[in-house]
Scaffold this motif. Structure first.
Motif, PDB file in Angstrom:
ATOM      1  N   ARG A  82       0.822  -1.213   0.000  1.00 52.78           N
ATOM      2  CA  ARG A  82       0.000   0.000   0.000  1.00 52.78           C
ATOM      3  C   ARG A  82       0.857   1.264   0.000  1.00 52.78           C
ATOM      4  NH1 ARG A  82      -4.778   1.446   4.363  1.00 52.78           N
ATOM      5  NH2 ARG A  82      -6.309   2.207   2.849  1.00 52.78           N
ATOM      6  N   ARG A  83       2.042   1.191   0.621  1.00 49.32           N
ATOM      7  CA  ARG A  83       2.893   2.379   0.739  1.00 49.32           C
ATOM      8  C   ARG A  83       3.738   2.632  -0.500  1.00 49.32           C
ATOM      9  NH1 ARG A  83       3.957  -0.082   5.662  1.00 49.32           N
ATOM     10  NH2 ARG A  83       5.960  -0.802   4.828  1.00 49.32           N
ATOM     11  N   ALA A 191      -2.117  -4.205  -5.372  1.00 48.68           N
ATOM     12  CA  ALA A 191      -1.576  -2.853  -5.230  1.00 48.68           C
ATOM     13  C   ALA A 191      -1.526  -2.147  -6.581  1.00 48.68           C
ATOM     14  CB  ALA A 191      -0.180  -2.911  -4.605  1.00 48.68           C
ATOM     15  N   GLY A 194      -4.776  -0.817  -7.709  1.00 39.15           N
ATOM     16  CA  GLY A 194      -5.386   0.201  -6.863  1.00 39.15           C
ATOM     17  C   GLY A 194      -6.372  -0.336  -5.853  1.00 39.15           C
ATOM     18  N   LEU A 196      -5.850  -1.958  -2.974  1.00 36.38           N
ATOM     19  CA  LEU A 196      -5.486  -1.730  -1.578  1.00 36.38           C
ATOM     20  C   LEU A 196      -5.813  -0.319  -1.112  1.00 36.38           C
ATOM     21  CD1 LEU A 196      -2.047  -3.588  -1.376  1.00 36.38           C
ATOM     22  CD2 LEU A 196      -4.339  -4.477  -0.936  1.00 36.38           C
ATOM     23  N   ARG A 197      -5.845   0.626  -2.045  1.00 35.84           N
ATOM     24  CA  ARG A 197      -6.121   2.016  -1.685  1.00 35.84           C
ATOM     25  C   ARG A 197      -7.579   2.408  -1.914  1.00 35.84           C
ATOM     26  NH1 ARG A 197      -1.639   5.480  -1.177  1.00 35.84           N
ATOM     27  NH2 ARG A 197       0.379   4.526  -1.623  1.00 35.84           N
ATOM     28  N   LYS A 198      -8.162   1.914  -3.008  1.00 36.21           N
ATOM     29  CA  LYS A 198      -9.476   2.405  -3.410  1.00 36.21           C
ATOM     30  C   LYS A 198     -10.618   1.404  -3.223  1.00 36.21           C
ATOM     31  CE  LYS A 198      -7.278   5.284  -6.945  1.00 36.21           C
ATOM     32  NZ  LYS A 198      -7.181   5.576  -8.403  1.00 36.21           N
ATOM     33  N   ARG A 200     -10.551  -1.463  -0.726  1.00 35.05           N
ATOM     34  CA  ARG A 200      -9.987  -2.353   0.277  1.00 35.05           C
ATOM     35  C   ARG A 200     -10.954  -3.435   0.731  1.00 35.05           C
ATOM     36  NH1 ARG A 200      -9.772   1.051   5.985  1.00 35.05           N
ATOM     37  NH2 ARG A 200     -11.952   1.735   5.978  1.00 35.05           N
ATOM     38  N   LEU A 264      -5.479  -3.331   6.612  1.00 34.36           N
ATOM     39  CA  LEU A 264      -6.301  -2.358   5.896  1.00 34.36           C
ATOM     40  C   LEU A 264      -7.378  -1.741   6.771  1.00 34.36           C
ATOM     41  CD1 LEU A 264      -6.747  -4.266   2.511  1.00 34.36           C
ATOM     42  CD2 LEU A 264      -5.187  -2.376   3.002  1.00 34.36           C
ATOM     43  N   THR A 405       2.387  10.366  -7.119  1.00 35.72           N
ATOM     44  CA  THR A 405       3.322   9.451  -6.479  1.00 35.72           C
ATOM     45  C   THR A 405       4.054   8.617  -7.519  1.00 35.72           C
ATOM     46  OG1 THR A 405       1.944   9.299  -4.536  1.00 35.72           O
ATOM     47  CG2 THR A 405       3.548   7.553  -4.832  1.00 35.72           C
ATOM     48  N   ASP A 410       7.647   5.635  -4.402  1.00 36.48           N
ATOM     49  CA  ASP A 410       6.561   6.033  -3.508  1.00 36.48           C
ATOM     50  C   ASP A 410       6.773   7.418  -2.939  1.00 36.48           C
ATOM     51  OD1 ASP A 410       4.059   5.361  -2.404  1.00 36.48           O
ATOM     52  OD2 ASP A 410       4.989   5.050  -0.455  1.00 36.48           O
TER      53      ASP A 410
END
Length: 416
Positions: A82-83, A191, A194, A196-198, A200, A264, A405, A410
């Protein structure tokens, strides 16, 4: 309002977890050591550790340790995915797993096993030219398939013939690494997409789907075998990794996704002493009476995260600057096979275990200081052409900056 007393809420995992103040290092070390303890029984004495019978043949100590590894790995690796961007994420995963693995393969195949061969035959004649010799073994394991060449020049088979060894593999502990790598690839894809971020929520839904498969398998088993795992003879072929058991893909994938879900949704996971006690009771009951895979695994996962937060501060320093857990895991089996062949079983279980742990820790320290730690210093390395390209893009974007990013570092970079 938080309850008062010993069994009270401490807050959420998001509030209490810190990358520096946690006991993950100690937990990984304990789990790796548990694997060495578990292998003591089959390698030295020909039967599984006592947990196998106590649990109604549901699991053994080694497999429970692997489950623990996958829970913690799911948490940490998902955080990394995620990072960081996909390129940097992949680079980190390769650095952490492959150099240490390749080092252990070379040391086992070209140092330890030849010495055992000489011990058995008084000479190395025939060792290097054997049809199933060291080159065959390295070829079968070097690409991470870990599916062929379990013995080298029939050294372990000879030990079995003489009654000193009870398993014919040089390093049977490596079986779980390809499932770990499979999970790494899965996180990388999530990841990159997307998720993991959008999106989850996909991760706990995937964990739920695997859990339902486990429940179905458990319910379909005859009542007299309710605690015993289902069919473990079904495999699927995965590129590079080779044949993989559907049983372990489902079970280990489930606990990995449990750890990923906790990562998450850290802000929703309570760190509660009462829940930890309930989890401990649940784990004990399901281990003895059945249902370990259904509700025992989630209870075990919660216990691990609770321990990571609640263990006293001195324990949080263990493994912070030097992590021997991976080295213990990849060398322990081979060391125990060697000691069994050399007759160390005569010292009894405690004596055999003490010698095995001593030898394993020495090799794990060598792996950390000579291989793992030095290569991890390259984690932030970027090829010079890519660095120049990024610099040119940054200069070109200075007219109309748009901060996004960068996938490889990152870090925010300026793009046109």
């Amino acid at each position: 309002m938080r309850s008062i007393g010993l069994l009270r809420s401490r807050g959420t995992l998001a509030e209490l977890f810190s990358g520096r103040a946690n006991s993950f290092g100690l937990l990984r070390l304990a789990l790796a050591t548990s694997v060495v303890v578990a292998h003591l029984y089959p390698l030295g004495y020909g039967y599984l550790d006592p947990l196998w019978k106590h649990s109604g043949e549901q699991t053994d100590l080694g497999k429970m340790a692997v489950v623990g590894f996958f829970v913690l790995s799911g948490f940490m690796i998902t955080g990394s995915g995620r990072r960081t961007g996909i390129v940097r994420y992949s680079w980190h995963r390769v650095l952490r797993i492959m150099p240490g693995l390749w080092g252990s393969l070379l040391i086992s195949t070209l140092v330890i096993v030849p010495l055992l061969y000489r011990h058995l035959h008084g000479t190395l004649a025939g060792f290097w030219s054997h049809p199933a010799g060291p080159w065959y073994y390295l070829k079968g394991t070097w690409n991470t398939s870990l599916t062929s060449g379990w013995d080298v020049s029939d050294v372990i088979a000879e030990g079995m013939h003489r009654g000193t060894n009870h398993d014919r593999s040089v390093n049977g502990a490596l079986w779980s690494l390809k499932y770990e790598l499979f999970c790494y690839v899965m996180v990388g894809l999530l990841a990159a997409g997307g998720v993991l971020r959008k999106a989850r929520r996909f991760v706990p839904l995937a964990a739920l789907a695997l859990w339902l498969l486990i429940v179905n398998d458990w319910l379909d088993a005859p009542s007299m075998r309710r605690g015993i795992p289902g069919d473990m003879g079904t495999f699927i072929s995965v590129p590079v990794l080779g044949p993989m058991s559907t049983h372990f893909l489902i079970h280990l994938g489930f606990v990995f996704l449990l750890g990923a879900t906790v990562q998450l949704y850290r802000e929703k996971v309570p760190v509660h002493d009462g829940l930890a006690l309930l989890s401990l009771i649940t784990l004990a009951v399901t281990t003895h009476y059945g249902g370990l895979f259904v509700i025992g695994y989630p209870a075990f996962a919660y216990l691990l995260f609770w321990l990571a937060i609640r263990l006293p501060r001195p324990f949080q320093r263990i493994g912070r600057n030097r992590d021997f857990s991976y080295g213990i895991y990849i060398y322990g089996f081979t060391v125990e096979q060697a000691l069994a062949m050399l007759g160390f079983v005569k010292y009894g279980k405690l004596g055999f275990l003490a010698c095995a742990l001593a030898g394993t820790v020495v090799l794990a320290a060598f792996s950390w200081y000579v291989i793992e730690s030095p290569v991890m210093r390259l984690k932030d390395w970027t090829p010079r052409p890519l660095t120049r390209w990024q610099e040119r893009r940054a200069v070109a974007a200075s007219v109309a900056p748009d901060v996004r990013t960068d996938l490889t570092t990152d870090h925010p970079v300026v793009r046109a």
